[in-house]
Enzyme design. Structure first.
Site, PDB file in Angstrom:
ATOM      1  N   ALA A 107       0.691  -1.217   0.054  1.00  0.00           N
ATOM      2  CA  ALA A 107       0.114  -0.098   0.092  1.00  0.00           C
ATOM      3  C   ALA A 107       0.454   1.433   0.039  1.00  0.00           C
ATOM      4  O   ALA A 107       0.253   2.187   0.349  1.00  0.00           O
ATOM      5  CB  ALA A 107      -0.328   0.397   1.340  1.00  0.00           C
ATOM      6  N   TYR A 153       2.958 -14.055 -14.740  1.00  0.00           N
ATOM      7  CA  TYR A 153       2.046 -13.153 -14.079  1.00  0.00           C
ATOM      8  C   TYR A 153       0.358 -13.582 -14.324  1.00  0.00           C
ATOM      9  O   TYR A 153      -0.144 -14.253 -13.540  1.00  0.00           O
ATOM     10  CB  TYR A 153       2.233 -12.408 -14.635  1.00  0.00           C
ATOM     11  CG  TYR A 153       1.675 -10.930 -13.919  1.00  0.00           C
ATOM     12  CD1 TYR A 153       1.460 -10.754 -12.599  1.00  0.00           C
ATOM     13  CD2 TYR A 153       0.350 -10.116 -14.679  1.00  0.00           C
ATOM     14  CE1 TYR A 153       0.546  -9.741 -11.942  1.00  0.00           C
ATOM     15  CE2 TYR A 153      -0.958  -9.265 -14.085  1.00  0.00           C
ATOM     16  CZ  TYR A 153      -0.430  -9.475 -13.402  1.00  0.00           C
ATOM     17  OH  TYR A 153      -1.147  -8.218 -12.544  1.00  0.00           O
TER      18      TYR A 153
END
Length: 252
Positions: free
Chosen positions: A11, A154
């Site tokens: 974050a 990914y």
């Protein structure tokens, strides 16, 4: 009255940063996880505190289970309980399939998949132990549905996240805990003006990338009472990027 508390991994910047700030704006105390940039995480905390919320910057390498456990222990000490966890931390190193090495595979899956799995487990155990009917939201990707070059690690890793969300949601429902996922597409996280990725914007149905705020609002919706009957699903927020067979705006 106890305010709800949220932990957001990864974050310190980008989408995770905006999720933390948006949740603080909507009434959550926030724990801001970071790995490399404590100063950025503390800046996010100051912005969250400007809304009158409590905020905690907490370190953890999300590929390391012990550090994940230590992170949750710090959050336990700071807040009376965790109502919401947003598993946002991830890396998206681009490598062609024929050039990929074991280190590429291990690093990406350890953070994007294994770390998310065990973060969710730690969160769920705490929610169950405190009788909190909480929410866990996982950040997936629209690469679950579309294919891009250099994403053969990914993309499948994010597919695992979306499938895990379904299975875990089924197991957690008996405790009143919901789990869902958000799958962003291209999102403007502050790339340089000359970044080659901007060339894709014109080929998208809306002709632009998402803002980090748009992704954060999707997370906030799934965490809200308005989504109280939503669990085990992945909400794709990509402006229709995977809809066309050929991505172009000159439809006939």
């Amino acid at each position: 009255m106890r305010r709800p508390a949220a932990l957001i991994t990864g974050a310190a910047k980008g989408i995770g940063r905006q999720i933390a700030v948006t949740l603080a704006e909507k009434g959550y105390d926030v724990a801001v996880n970071y790995h490399t940039d404590r100063n950025a995480a503390e800046e996010v905390c100051r912005e969250a505190e400007s809304f009158g919320r409590r905020a905690l910057a907490v370190y953890a390498d999300m590929s390391q289970i012990k550090e994940i456990k230590d992170m949750y222990s710090q959050v336990d000490q700071a807040f009376e309980g965790i109502d919401l966890v947003v598993n946002n931390a991830g890396i998206s190193s681009e490598v062609y399939f024929l050039e990929a090495e074991e280190a590429d595979f291990d690093r990406m899956t350890a953070i994007d998949w294994k770390g998310l799995f065990f973060s969710s487990q730690e969160a769920a155990k705490r929610m169950i132990g405190r009788g909190i009917k909480g929410v866990i939201i996982n950040i997936s990707s629209n690469q679950v549905d579309g294919c891009w070059p250099r994403a053969t690690i990914y993309g499948p890793t994010k597919a695992a996240v979306s499938k895990f969300t379904k299975n875990a949601a089924m197991e957690l429902a008996r405790y009143g805990i919901r789990m869902a996922a958000v799958a962003p597409g291209y999102t403007d996280v502050g790339w340089a003006p000359d970044d080659i990725r901007w060339e894709a914007a014109a080929r998208l149905p809306f002709g632009r990338f998402a803002s980090t705020r748009e992704i954060a609002e999707a997370v906030a919706y799934l965490a809200s009472e308005q989504a109280a009957y939503v669990t085990g699903t992945t909400l794709t927020v990509d402006g229709g990027a995977t809809l066309p067979v050929v991505a172009a705006n000159d439809f006939v």
